[in-house]
Structure formats: C-alpha cells, structure tokens
Design an enzyme around this catalytic site. Sequence first.
Site, PDB file in Angstrom:
ATOM      1  N   TYR A  12     -12.027  -1.809  -3.621  1.00 15.37           N
ATOM      2  CA  TYR A  12     -12.568  -2.069  -2.123  1.00 15.37           C
ATOM      3  C   TYR A  12     -14.159  -2.118  -2.109  1.00 15.37           C
ATOM      4  CZ  TYR A  12      -8.121  -2.456   0.530  1.00 15.37           C
ATOM      5  OH  TYR A  12      -7.089  -2.847   0.978  1.00 15.37           O
ATOM      6  N   HIS A  27      -1.845  -5.379   1.596  1.00 13.71           N
ATOM      7  CA  HIS A  27      -3.296  -6.021   1.337  1.00 13.71           C
ATOM      8  C   HIS A  27      -2.789  -7.382   1.016  1.00 13.71           C
ATOM      9  CE1 HIS A  27      -7.227  -7.006  -0.334  1.00 13.71           C
ATOM     10  NE2 HIS A  27      -6.506  -7.685  -1.105  1.00 13.71           N
ATOM     11  N   LYS A  44       0.900  -1.088   0.169  1.00 16.65           N
ATOM     12  CA  LYS A  44      -0.118  -0.080  -0.099  1.00 16.65           C
ATOM     13  C   LYS A  44       0.891   1.358   0.152  1.00 16.65           C
ATOM     14  CE  LYS A  44      -3.886  -2.267   2.293  1.00 16.65           C
ATOM     15  NZ  LYS A  44      -4.678  -2.145   3.421  1.00 16.65           N
ATOM     16  N   ASN A  62      -1.818   0.120   7.038  1.00 14.33           N
ATOM     17  CA  ASN A  62      -1.225  -1.168   7.491  1.00 14.33           C
ATOM     18  C   ASN A  62      -0.462  -1.896   6.596  1.00 14.33           C
ATOM     19  OD1 ASN A  62      -3.341  -1.975   5.986  1.00 14.33           O
ATOM     20  ND2 ASN A  62      -4.445  -3.030   7.528  1.00 14.33           N
ATOM     21  N   GLU A  73      -9.751 -10.542  -7.306  1.00 20.54           N
ATOM     22  CA  GLU A  73      -8.760  -9.403  -7.125  1.00 20.54           C
ATOM     23  C   GLU A  73      -7.697  -9.558  -8.312  1.00 20.54           C
ATOM     24  OE1 GLU A  73      -9.374  -8.829  -2.420  1.00 20.54           O
ATOM     25  OE2 GLU A  73      -7.592  -9.542  -3.019  1.00 20.54           O
TER      26      GLU A  73
HETATM   27  P1  ADP Z   1      -7.493  -6.877   5.625  1.00 15.82           P
HETATM   28  O1  ADP Z   1      -6.761  -5.931   4.901  1.00 15.82           O
HETATM   29  O2  ADP Z   1      -6.664  -7.356   6.841  1.00 15.82           O
HETATM   30  O3  ADP Z   1      -8.104  -8.108   5.100  1.00 15.82           O
HETATM   31  P2  ADP Z   1     -10.194  -5.646   5.935  1.00 15.82           P
HETATM   32  O4  ADP Z   1     -10.603  -6.365   4.612  1.00 15.82           O
HETATM   33  O5  ADP Z   1     -11.059  -5.926   7.135  1.00 15.82           O
HETATM   34  O6  ADP Z   1      -8.683  -6.264   6.340  1.00 15.82           O
HETATM   35  O7  ADP Z   1     -10.047  -4.364   5.483  1.00 15.82           O
HETATM   36  C1  ADP Z   1      -9.551  -3.784   4.609  1.00 15.82           C
HETATM   37  C2  ADP Z   1      -8.795  -2.618   4.880  1.00 15.82           C
HETATM   38  O8  ADP Z   1      -9.460  -1.674   5.379  1.00 15.82           O
HETATM   39  C3  ADP Z   1      -7.516  -2.721   5.909  1.00 15.82           C
HETATM   40  O9  ADP Z   1      -6.699  -3.401   5.784  1.00 15.82           O
HETATM   41  C4  ADP Z   1      -7.351  -1.485   6.509  1.00 15.82           C
HETATM   42  O10 ADP Z   1      -6.462  -0.642   5.657  1.00 15.82           O
HETATM   43  C5  ADP Z   1      -8.738  -0.743   6.421  1.00 15.82           C
HETATM   44  N1  ADP Z   1      -9.443  -0.960   7.784  1.00 15.82           N
HETATM   45  C6  ADP Z   1      -9.998  -2.028   8.205  1.00 15.82           C
HETATM   46  N2  ADP Z   1     -10.673  -1.778   9.446  1.00 15.82           N
HETATM   47  C7  ADP Z   1     -10.763  -0.609   9.591  1.00 15.82           C
HETATM   48  C8  ADP Z   1     -10.802   0.320  10.537  1.00 15.82           C
HETATM   49  N3  ADP Z   1     -11.626  -0.239  11.729  1.00 15.82           N
HETATM   50  N4  ADP Z   1     -10.429   1.742  10.747  1.00 15.82           N
HETATM   51  C9  ADP Z   1      -9.951   1.974   9.612  1.00 15.82           C
HETATM   52  N5  ADP Z   1      -9.447   1.352   8.510  1.00 15.82           N
HETATM   53  C10 ADP Z   1      -9.757  -0.020   8.462  1.00 15.82           C
HETATM   54 MG    MG Z   2      -9.545  -7.886   3.617  1.00 20.22          MG
END
Ligand code: ADP
Ligand code: MG
Length: 143
Positions: A51, A117, A11, A114, A128
């Site tokens: 997304y 992805h 990212k 974070n 994807e």
């Molecule tokens: P992952 O990336 O671990 O699969 P998710 O698919 O649940 O997680 O979420 C997609 C992305 O959205 C996350 O990687 C993060 O960047 C963002 N995200 C997820 N939950 C939150 C939250 N509670 N607040 C802000 N951003 C979030």
């Molecule tokens: Mg996810």
Amino acid sequence: MAVEQTLSIIKPDGVQKNLIGEIYSRFEKAGLEIVAARMIHLTLDQAQGFYAVHKERPFYSDLVSYMMSGPVVVTALQGEDAILKHREIMGATNPADADPGTIRADFAASIEENVVHGSDGPDTAAVEIAFFFGDDGVCPRTR
Ligand code: ADP
Ligand code: MG
C-alpha cells in the site's frame, strides 16, 4: 475488450467471515479465471510495501494494521476486461456507496474494512501481481 489480469485480495475481515468461496464464486461466475493463488499473513514490510501508494494518506497506518490483522487470500484473475469487471463485482470503496449486490455492499463493515482489494488499472495490476507472484508464479490456463 482485451484479456487482462488483475490482482485480487480477500482481506483479513473477508477471511474471518469465511467468505473465500462465496467471493471467488462470484468472480468465477462472471467468467474470471484464477491463474495464481496463495494464502499469506502479511508482514509489516509487505503490508507497507503493497500500500505504499497510500503512504501519505491519513488512514495509511490503520490500513497497514488492518491488512496485517489476519491472513489474506491473494489471487490473480484473468479474463476479458478483468480489471473493470473485478472492480464492478467488488463495488465502491465505501460500502455505503456500493451498488446493491456487490461484495462490499453485501459484506463490508466500513470504508476501511471492506473485504476485498482489486487492482485499479493495467499498470498497477502488473506491479501488484509481480509483488505477490514474481515473474513465474502465474499459471496460464492450458485447458
Ligand atoms: P480501493 O480498495 O477501492 O481501490 P483505495 O485504493 O482508494 O480503494 O484505498 C485502499 C484501501 O484503503 C481501501 O480499500 C480501504 O481499505 C482503505 N481506505 C480507503 N479510503 C479510506 C478512508 N477514507 N478511511 C479509511 N480507510 C480507507
Ligand atoms: Mg485502490
């Protein structure tokens, strides 16, 4: 176990922190092979489309802005159990919950920013990978 493909994104914060080599080194050392790669600065349509599963979530618009804030590196990775393996190396969504030694524990600033992805299952991985690489953008290893 089965050979799988997963979609991996470094990212914008991961690219900004100059972690491209560090991150892909971790995946390669775990036996995953890059079978497709591109660097791209996502448009609004691309960030929203990628997304779309999260469009009802309260963090959706911030997530879309974050994903457009700088270039990303997108790859498809292949290997035994690639989807789960990639998620284990990546760590939990919230770096505060991520196991020590995972990418997110080591480098992520917050639950939103974070660094990486990874696909969460075979169906989403296929969608994807097609989103970024179409029908013919993946290069299976021949040697
Ligand atoms: P992952 O990336 O671990 O699969 P998710 O698919 O649940 O997680 O979420 C997609 C992305 O959205 C996350 O990687 C993060 O960047 C963002 N995200 C997820 N939950 C939150 C939250 N509670 N607040 C802000 N951003 C979030
Ligand atoms: Mg996810």
